[in-house]
Design a protein around this motif. Structure first.
Motif, PDB file in Angstrom:
ATOM      1  N   LEU A   1       0.763  -1.284  -0.040  1.00 22.81           N
ATOM      2  CA  LEU A   1      -0.022  -0.137   0.237  1.00 22.81           C
ATOM      3  C   LEU A   1       0.990   1.174  -0.242  1.00 22.81           C
ATOM      4  O   LEU A   1       0.552   2.279  -0.664  1.00 22.81           O
ATOM      5  N   ARG A   2       2.134   1.309   0.662  1.00 23.55           N
ATOM      6  CA  ARG A   2       2.829   2.585   0.616  1.00 23.55           C
ATOM      7  C   ARG A   2       3.336   2.842  -0.403  1.00 23.55           C
ATOM      8  O   ARG A   2       4.045   3.967  -0.688  1.00 23.55           O
ATOM      9  N   LEU A   3       3.187   1.936  -1.650  1.00 27.75           N
ATOM     10  CA  LEU A   3       3.786   2.275  -2.909  1.00 27.75           C
ATOM     11  C   LEU A   3       2.848   3.212  -3.586  1.00 27.75           C
ATOM     12  O   LEU A   3       3.317   3.857  -4.533  1.00 27.75           O
ATOM     13  N   ALA A   4       1.901   3.320  -3.168  1.00 28.95           N
ATOM     14  CA  ALA A   4       0.807   4.055  -3.988  1.00 28.95           C
ATOM     15  C   ALA A   4       1.356   5.708  -3.903  1.00 28.95           C
ATOM     16  O   ALA A   4       1.233   6.397  -5.123  1.00 28.95           O
ATOM     17  N   GLN A   5       1.780   6.102  -2.824  1.00 23.97           N
ATOM     18  CA  GLN A   5       2.192   7.470  -2.943  1.00 23.97           C
ATOM     19  C   GLN A   5       3.477   7.860  -3.808  1.00 23.97           C
ATOM     20  O   GLN A   5       3.381   8.675  -4.470  1.00 23.97           O
ATOM     21  N   ALA A   6       4.385   6.986  -3.701  1.00 24.51           N
ATOM     22  CA  ALA A   6       5.662   7.027  -4.331  1.00 24.51           C
ATOM     23  C   ALA A   6       5.189   6.775  -5.920  1.00 24.51           C
ATOM     24  O   ALA A   6       5.764   7.856  -6.872  1.00 24.51           O
ATOM     25  N   LEU A   7       4.181   6.071  -6.384  1.00 19.25           N
ATOM     26  CA  LEU A   7       3.719   5.986  -7.779  1.00 19.25           C
ATOM     27  C   LEU A   7       3.119   7.292  -8.295  1.00 19.25           C
ATOM     28  O   LEU A   7       3.302   7.587  -9.190  1.00 19.25           O
ATOM     29  N   ARG A   8       2.315   7.889  -7.123  1.00 19.27           N
ATOM     30  CA  ARG A   8       1.929   9.098  -7.514  1.00 19.27           C
ATOM     31  C   ARG A   8       2.691  10.053  -7.773  1.00 19.27           C
ATOM     32  O   ARG A   8       2.598  10.918  -9.089  1.00 19.27           O
ATOM     33  N   GLU A   9       3.891  10.080  -7.193  1.00 18.63           N
ATOM     34  CA  GLU A   9       4.622  11.153  -7.479  1.00 18.63           C
ATOM     35  C   GLU A   9       5.478  10.852  -8.758  1.00 18.63           C
ATOM     36  O   GLU A   9       5.655  11.860  -9.344  1.00 18.63           O
ATOM     37  N   GLN A  10       5.689   9.601  -8.816  1.00 22.91           N
ATOM     38  CA  GLN A  10       6.396   9.399 -10.255  1.00 22.91           C
ATOM     39  C   GLN A  10       5.337   9.758 -11.548  1.00 22.91           C
ATOM     40  O   GLN A  10       5.731  10.131 -12.411  1.00 22.91           O
ATOM     41  N   GLY A  11       4.022   9.341 -10.999  1.00 29.13           N
ATOM     42  CA  GLY A  11       3.230   9.742 -12.299  1.00 29.13           C
ATOM     43  C   GLY A  11       3.065  11.314 -12.610  1.00 29.13           C
ATOM     44  O   GLY A  11       2.775  11.798 -13.734  1.00 29.13           O
ATOM     45  N   ARG A  12       3.069  11.963 -11.414  1.00 26.09           N
ATOM     46  CA  ARG A  12       2.946  13.479 -11.588  1.00 26.09           C
ATOM     47  C   ARG A  12       4.117  14.220 -12.236  1.00 26.09           C
ATOM     48  O   ARG A  12       4.099  14.945 -13.218  1.00 26.09           O
ATOM     49  N   ALA A  13       5.417  13.476 -11.896  1.00 29.73           N
ATOM     50  CA  ALA A  13       6.538  13.923 -12.708  1.00 29.73           C
ATOM     51  C   ALA A  13       6.661  13.438 -14.399  1.00 29.73           C
ATOM     52  O   ALA A  13       6.853  14.273 -15.126  1.00 29.73           O
ATOM     53  N   LEU A  14       5.876  12.352 -14.500  1.00 33.24           N
ATOM     54  CA  LEU A  14       5.887  12.019 -15.940  1.00 33.24           C
ATOM     55  C   LEU A  14       4.857  12.979 -16.746  1.00 33.24           C
ATOM     56  O   LEU A  14       5.112  13.393 -17.634  1.00 33.24           O
ATOM     57  N   ALA A  15       3.734  13.332 -15.987  1.00 36.82           N
ATOM     58  CA  ALA A  15       2.905  14.225 -16.657  1.00 36.82           C
ATOM     59  C   ALA A  15       3.376  15.726 -16.648  1.00 36.82           C
ATOM     60  O   ALA A  15       3.376  16.287 -17.624  1.00 36.82           O
ATOM     61  N   GLU A  16       4.359  16.061 -15.818  1.00 36.30           N
ATOM     62  CA  GLU A  16       5.050  17.206 -16.011  1.00 36.30           C
ATOM     63  C   GLU A  16       6.200  17.279 -17.281  1.00 36.30           C
ATOM     64  O   GLU A  16       6.451  18.379 -17.664  1.00 36.30           O
ATOM     65  N   LEU A  17       6.246  16.118 -17.405  1.00 33.98           N
ATOM     66  CA  LEU A  17       7.439  15.975 -18.588  1.00 33.98           C
ATOM     67  C   LEU A  17       6.652  15.624 -19.858  1.00 33.98           C
ATOM     68  O   LEU A  17       7.195  15.209 -20.545  1.00 33.98           O
ATOM     69  N   ASN A  18       5.233  15.892 -20.038  1.00 33.12           N
ATOM     70  CA  ASN A  18       4.486  15.751 -21.142  1.00 33.12           C
ATOM     71  C   ASN A  18       4.551  14.348 -21.502  1.00 33.12           C
ATOM     72  O   ASN A  18       4.622  14.032 -22.604  1.00 33.12           O
ATOM     73  N   ALA A  19       4.392  13.373 -20.621  1.00 29.67           N
ATOM     74  CA  ALA A  19       4.309  12.097 -21.139  1.00 29.67           C
ATOM     75  C   ALA A  19       2.960  11.326 -20.539  1.00 29.67           C
ATOM     76  O   ALA A  19       3.138  10.420 -19.508  1.00 29.67           O
ATOM     77  N   PRO A  20       1.785  11.784 -20.734  1.00 29.86           N
ATOM     78  CA  PRO A  20       0.732  11.580 -20.285  1.00 29.86           C
ATOM     79  C   PRO A  20       0.122   9.979 -20.149  1.00 29.86           C
ATOM     80  O   PRO A  20      -0.327   9.714 -19.308  1.00 29.86           O
ATOM     81  N   GLU A  21       0.686   9.197 -21.147  1.00 32.02           N
ATOM     82  CA  GLU A  21       0.343   8.004 -21.374  1.00 32.02           C
ATOM     83  C   GLU A  21       1.042   7.072 -20.277  1.00 32.02           C
ATOM     84  O   GLU A  21       0.414   6.336 -19.669  1.00 32.02           O
ATOM     85  N   ARG A  22       2.442   7.460 -20.069  1.00 37.72           N
ATOM     86  CA  ARG A  22       3.144   6.777 -19.033  1.00 37.72           C
ATOM     87  C   ARG A  22       2.600   7.148 -17.620  1.00 37.72           C
ATOM     88  O   ARG A  22       2.444   6.366 -16.937  1.00 37.72           O
ATOM     89  N   ALA A  23       2.321   8.454 -17.647  1.00 38.92           N
ATOM     90  CA  ALA A  23       1.829   8.814 -16.422  1.00 38.92           C
ATOM     91  C   ALA A  23       0.415   8.214 -16.047  1.00 38.92           C
ATOM     92  O   ALA A  23       0.246   7.674 -14.622  1.00 38.92           O
ATOM     93  N   ALA A  24      -0.453   7.920 -16.877  1.00 40.53           N
ATOM     94  CA  ALA A  24      -1.679   7.100 -16.329  1.00 40.53           C
ATOM     95  C   ALA A  24      -1.413   5.848 -16.358  1.00 40.53           C
ATOM     96  O   ALA A  24      -2.221   5.407 -15.288  1.00 40.53           O
ATOM     97  N   ARG A  25      -0.450   5.045 -16.947  1.00 42.88           N
ATOM     98  CA  ARG A  25      -0.410   3.935 -16.504  1.00 42.88           C
ATOM     99  C   ARG A  25       0.442   3.622 -15.304  1.00 42.88           C
ATOM    100  O   ARG A  25      -0.272   2.782 -14.269  1.00 42.88           O
ATOM    101  N   VAL A  26       1.153   4.526 -14.649  1.00 42.44           N
ATOM    102  CA  VAL A  26       1.850   4.582 -13.241  1.00 42.44           C
ATOM    103  C   VAL A  26       0.654   4.803 -12.251  1.00 42.44           C
ATOM    104  O   VAL A  26       0.554   4.287 -11.279  1.00 42.44           O
ATOM    105  N   LEU A  27      -0.278   5.855 -12.641  1.00 43.20           N
ATOM    106  CA  LEU A  27      -1.324   6.113 -11.800  1.00 43.20           C
ATOM    107  C   LEU A  27      -2.249   5.023 -11.783  1.00 43.20           C
ATOM    108  O   LEU A  27      -2.885   5.179 -10.643  1.00 43.20           O
ATOM    109  N   GLU A  28      -2.506   4.453 -12.489  1.00 41.34           N
ATOM    110  CA  GLU A  28      -3.486   3.388 -12.690  1.00 41.34           C
ATOM    111  C   GLU A  28      -3.093   2.411 -11.631  1.00 41.34           C
ATOM    112  O   GLU A  28      -3.879   1.890 -10.766  1.00 41.34           O
ATOM    113  N   ARG A  29      -1.846   1.996 -11.395  1.00 41.55           N
ATOM    114  CA  ARG A  29      -1.325   1.134 -10.471  1.00 41.55           C
ATOM    115  C   ARG A  29      -1.234   1.634  -9.187  1.00 41.55           C
ATOM    116  O   ARG A  29      -1.692   0.930  -8.127  1.00 41.55           O
ATOM    117  N   ALA A  30      -1.111   2.936  -9.101  1.00 42.74           N
ATOM    118  CA  ALA A  30      -1.243   3.634  -7.604  1.00 42.74           C
ATOM    119  C   ALA A  30      -2.656   3.483  -7.195  1.00 42.74           C
ATOM    120  O   ALA A  30      -2.890   3.386  -6.316  1.00 42.74           O
TER     121      ALA A  30
END
Length: 135
Positions: A21-50
């Motif tokens: 469960l504690r990985l969810a927040q780390a995945l959220r941060e990674q997803g946000r970083a990907l979104a900021e790098l204009n990689a929304p598809e990758r961000a969505a996959r990471v955030l789905e897991r989160a």
């Protein structure tokens, strides 16, 4: 920032396992970083897991993941109807007393204002075809 989030996630996975469960927040941060790098598809996959990992966790964390995933899906043109539904679900959780937990949003009302503004400016795209994933 993305490399830092990826390293932190790898360390947490090694310590806690891939489904903790504690990985969810780390995945959220990674997803946000990907979104900021204009990689929304990758961000969505990471955030789905989160979101999957956060299902039984802190509702405040889920509130933020839902909204982040909504924005990533919208930006990726993958599922605009679901994107809006996820944003609306985040608002329902806040209405039930589950405020966001991150430091960038100081109050539930601030979060509600942001999400409502996002919904108002991201209208229905249901007539558009979802973007095909060629991965």
């Amino acid at each position: 920032a993305l490399a830092t989030h990826e390293r932190a996630l790898a360390i947490l996975e090694a310590i806690l396992g891939k489904n903790h469960l504690r990985l969810a927040q780390a995945l959220r941060e990674q997803g946000r970083a990907l979104a900021e790098l204009n990689a929304p598809e990758r961000a969505a996959r990471v955030l789905e897991r989160a979101l999957q990992l956060a299902a039984d966790g802190d509702p405040g964390v889920r509130v933020e993941i839902l909204y982040d995933l909504a924005r990533a899906l919208w930006d990726a043109h993958e599922d605009p109807a679901r994107a809006r539904a996820l944003a609306q679900e985040s608002l329902r959780l806040v209405d039930d007393g589950n405020g966001p937990t991150s430091s960038e949003l100081t109050s539930a009302s601030e979060f509600q204002t942001e999400v409502n503004q996002w919904l108002a400016t991201h209208g229905d795209r249901s007539g558009l075809s979802p973007k095909k994933n060629h991965d």
